[in-house]
Scaffold this active site. Structure first.
Site, PDB file in Angstrom:
ATOM      1  N   GLY A  11       0.834  -1.197   0.000  1.00  0.00           N
ATOM      2  CA  GLY A  11       0.000   0.000   0.000  1.00  0.00           C
ATOM      3  C   GLY A  11       0.866   1.243   0.000  1.00  0.00           C
ATOM      4  O   GLY A  11       1.913   1.268   0.648  1.00  0.00           O
ATOM      5  N   CYS A  12       0.448   2.246  -0.760  1.00  0.00           N
ATOM      6  CA  CYS A  12       1.252   3.466  -0.825  1.00  0.00           C
ATOM      7  C   CYS A  12       0.355   4.692  -0.951  1.00  0.00           C
ATOM      8  O   CYS A  12       0.493   5.486  -1.874  1.00  0.00           O
ATOM      9  CB  CYS A  12       2.263   3.381  -1.972  1.00  0.00           C
ATOM     10  SG  CYS A  12       3.558   4.616  -1.815  1.00  0.00           S
ATOM     11  N   GLY A  16       1.506   5.190   3.552  1.00  0.00           N
ATOM     12  CA  GLY A  16       2.612   4.511   2.892  1.00  0.00           C
ATOM     13  C   GLY A  16       3.626   5.502   2.335  1.00  0.00           C
ATOM     14  O   GLY A  16       4.840   5.315   2.473  1.00  0.00           O
ATOM     15  N   GLU A 128       0.936  -0.505  16.274  1.00  0.00           N
ATOM     16  CA  GLU A 128       0.710   0.727  17.026  1.00  0.00           C
ATOM     17  C   GLU A 128      -0.111   1.738  16.236  1.00  0.00           C
ATOM     18  O   GLU A 128      -0.950   2.456  16.778  1.00  0.00           O
ATOM     19  CB  GLU A 128       2.062   1.333  17.421  1.00  0.00           C
ATOM     20  CG  GLU A 128       2.015   2.525  18.330  1.00  0.00           C
ATOM     21  CD  GLU A 128       1.462   2.178  19.702  1.00  0.00           C
ATOM     22  OE1 GLU A 128       0.291   2.531  19.941  1.00  0.00           O
ATOM     23  OE2 GLU A 128       2.175   1.572  20.507  1.00  0.00           O
ATOM     24  N   GLY A 186     -11.948  19.163   5.837  1.00  0.00           N
ATOM     25  CA  GLY A 186     -11.170  17.943   5.638  1.00  0.00           C
ATOM     26  C   GLY A 186     -11.042  17.079   6.882  1.00  0.00           C
ATOM     27  O   GLY A 186     -10.308  16.092   6.885  1.00  0.00           O
ATOM     28  N   LYS A 204     -11.127   0.172  17.204  1.00  0.00           N
ATOM     29  CA  LYS A 204     -10.011   0.519  18.092  1.00  0.00           C
ATOM     30  C   LYS A 204     -10.279   0.037  19.508  1.00  0.00           C
ATOM     31  O   LYS A 204      -9.374  -0.427  20.209  1.00  0.00           O
ATOM     32  CB  LYS A 204      -9.781   2.029  18.052  1.00  0.00           C
ATOM     33  CG  LYS A 204      -9.262   2.508  16.690  1.00  0.00           C
ATOM     34  CD  LYS A 204      -9.334   4.017  16.558  1.00  0.00           C
ATOM     35  CE  LYS A 204      -8.800   4.485  15.209  1.00  0.00           C
ATOM     36  NZ  LYS A 204      -9.083   5.919  14.968  1.00  0.00           N
TER      37      LYS A 204
END
Lengths: 431, 431
Positions: A11-12, A16, A128, A186, A204
């Site tokens: 993934g980028c 990423g 993390e 945003g 989470k």
């Protein structure tokens, strides 16, 4: 310095890209801290043409081939979602690679299976970045607090909802207005469902609870209520009793109702908390996790919960740990659900409610209302009644009671003759 | 389960006693987390007759024999002070034992030597309990943030002084009165010098700076100013500009004045910080550490900085880490001062000052005062002048300038004709 450690990046996107940038900028520091230089072996993406900044020879669309390549030592997964991430992580473990992931959805659904696969292969799994971005909380739970007993973990773990609630408190705006502002700036995505309805926070919470209580807790075990029903009136009522409204992820160890052992209650919902509570001061898009431990007492961890830089910082912190272990030829401490505490349903979880009512101002009304609370076994902590004309407002904060009893009480109140309207119902925490 | 790991405990005061209690209460949990049970091999004390709660066969006065005993795997040192702790730790390392310490004075003086000795013996040295009790900060600096570049670490690391300053702000009391109250309530020791004069905070600052910047920083490198000179007037002036007074331990990476590389500036002094700063809300005896990192942004760690339980929790967290490493047959990541950044003297460290003056209210006074700032190269950020009769008060907050220029300016002001009195001088942080 010996041969470099070689990293496969899956993934980028924003995170990423930030990871690649930091790996480049910090390469000397990382080599000093790890004992070997770190090198990118390949970057798996869906559309190589969309990544002009990445050297073309590193790009590949075959993530599976990349994670199993012999010249890859470590895998960093920042694609998110359940599949293909799960299959890729399992393939990486089977090929003897340690993994750093930022994938909260996957860890919240399948953490136990993934940890078992990592343990079987004697490699590491760290993540993390999956919870509260750069704030170091999972490692402290796994390691720093490993000698203590945790009682509760309460977090503001979603920046979008915290921004919206902070703006509602500051401006008196309603939810829709504050959401529109957050979207424009945003802070909220075009489809804000995952944030606003608490799905992100629930994932989470499941991860936090699993680590805090050494038990298997999945997102499906988490009671979830978002903030779209929070009104300007709720926020105003909170201020009147010295509170502020936050979307909380609450993980706690509770005694079973029959006294037969303990269970873990995990829930995500908006709640009023006193403005004096350390979490109340966590404003805007910031995140924080408040921890109560037997010996350590109260702790709080605060910081930026999202964004490319903060998330990449967490990924790199894990990468250094995993890389050091690889250099030492060991795996770090694993995670197992050895305590095996069962998840407790919300109905049986003790909570406290704040209820604001518009009632008729005539004799016997308070008695009628109070009787309904008593009938459901709910004890009242504070009452404030203010009359105006033939009407009155009644603000009630309860003591702790099973959530089912509290919600049944509210339902009963809504049907009462003397109650003209229930203007605000919210759980209360930390009073 | 295999044979137990055996722990030598050096010292058995408040913290040591709490460690023994937790080792006992949590023995099943600890065994599950470590993979082997933990057992106390011996407890070294000066006066065995003073420890009726410890099984007599465990007590010994010969700490040296204990740490080198073959049946001891790990050493926990909670005696404090430089000697005999240093000799005992070096003996433990030489005998191949990992060490958990709570000894801030020793680590602040000799951290580099001790880490080198631990590395040479391929064993661990952890000391989370030495700084801010139960708050996990050293492990996050060593590990979670190992992939990031730290810019600043700012801590409230001494509970006694924070309690005193909090009470001064709440009650308007002077330093002496607040200290007397703190002593009576047990927040200050009979001889409060180590806390009040900043020695305790300076030792912690040295440890924080060493880890944050991978450089050798000892307590002697830390500029230190306590809180005994903080007046009720200082606290009142702070409130007037929306600030509160805290004793801060500030560790920062700063560009060298000649542009030739970087250095580390470490200082402990009272300072005004805006009430909106996360550290401002840290009240009473609580501690917190605020971290600014390149990628992670702003982080804060908050909790109880002292006390038997919190400190013992930190010791046990380290003990679990060290024990897991022992079970895996490895040592954790070491600490080396590889970055080698030099310490920068306070005179050359950029700071900001708040100065309150009583001046004669006549034409030209402001010009005279402003000229003195300019002459010393200090730029003024804000001025407030309030006249009353023939006198006026002048409140000035400067921009950042070398501390020597600021203190020279204040000295010059004190000697000026038009200045009737300098009523408050304090550094300002975080504005």
């Amino acid at each position: 310095m010996t041969a470099p450690l070689r990293v496969a990046l899956l993934g980028c996107g924003t995170v990423g890209g930030a990871v690649l940038r930091l790996l480049d900028e910090q390469s000397d520091e990382l080599a000093a801290r790890i004992g070997r230089p770190v090198e990118v072996a390949g970057v798996a993406v869906r559309r190589p043409d969309r990544h002009p900044d990445v050297p073309p020879h590193l790009l590949t669309t075959d993530a599976h081939a990349l994670v199993t390549r012999e010249d890859v030592d470590l895998v960093v997964e920042v694609i998110g979602g359940i599949e293909p991430a799960r299959t890729l992580l399992l393939a990486a473990f089977a090929a003897g690679k340690s993994v750093v992931s930022a994938n909260k959805a996957l860890l919240a659904e399948d953490g136990t299976v993934l940890h078992a696969a990592a343990a079987k292969a004697d490699v590491d799994l760290y993540y993390e970045a999956a919870v509260t971005g750069a704030i170091p909380i999972l490692r402290p739970l796994r390691e720093s607090l490993a000698g203590d007993q945790l009682r509760r973990v309460v977090g503001i773990v979603n920046g979008t909802t915290n921004y919206i609630l902070s703006r509602m408190a500051e401006t008196g705006a309603g939810f829709a207005e504050a959401l529109a502002e957050a979207t424009e700036l945003g802070y909220a995505e075009a489809d804000p469902t995952a944030d606003v309805d608490g799905f992100d926070a629930a994932a989470k919470a499941a991860i936090l609870a699993s680590l805090a209580f050494h038990s298997e807790v999945t997102a499906a075990d988490v009671y979830r209520e978002g903030i779209s029903a929070v009104t300007a009136a709720d926020v105003a009522r909170a201020a009147e009793i010295g509170c502020t409204v936050k979307l909380l992820a609450i993980c706690e160890r509770v005694a079973a109702p029959d006294g037969a052992g303990e269970s873990v209650a995990v829930r995500v919902h908006p709640a009023m908390i006193p403005t004096t509570h350390p979490l109340a001061a966590v404003g805007g898009a910031f995140n924080a996790v408040f921890v109560e431990a037997e010996a350590a007492g109260e702790l709080m961890f605060y910081g930026q919960g999202a964004g490319g830089g903060p998330t990449a910082s967490a990924v790199l912190g894990d990468l250094v740990a995993v890389a050091r272990n690889r250099v030492a030829g060991v795996a770090g401490p694993g995670v197992t659900p050895y305590a095996g505490l069962p998840a407790r349903p919300i109905a049986e979880t003790p909570t406290r409610y704040h209820v604001s009512l518009d009632v008729a101002d005539r004799p016997g009304v308070l008695a009628t209302v109070a009787h309904e609370f008593a009938r459901q076994g709910v004890s009242i902590a504070t009452v404030r009644q203010d009359g105006h004309g033939d009407a009155a407002t009644l603000v009630i904060v309860t003591h702790s009671a099973p959530d089912a009893a509290l919600s049944a009480t509210v339902a009963a109140l809504r049907g009462m003759d003397v109650v003209r309207g229930v203007t605000s119902v919210l759980r209360v925490e930390g009073l």
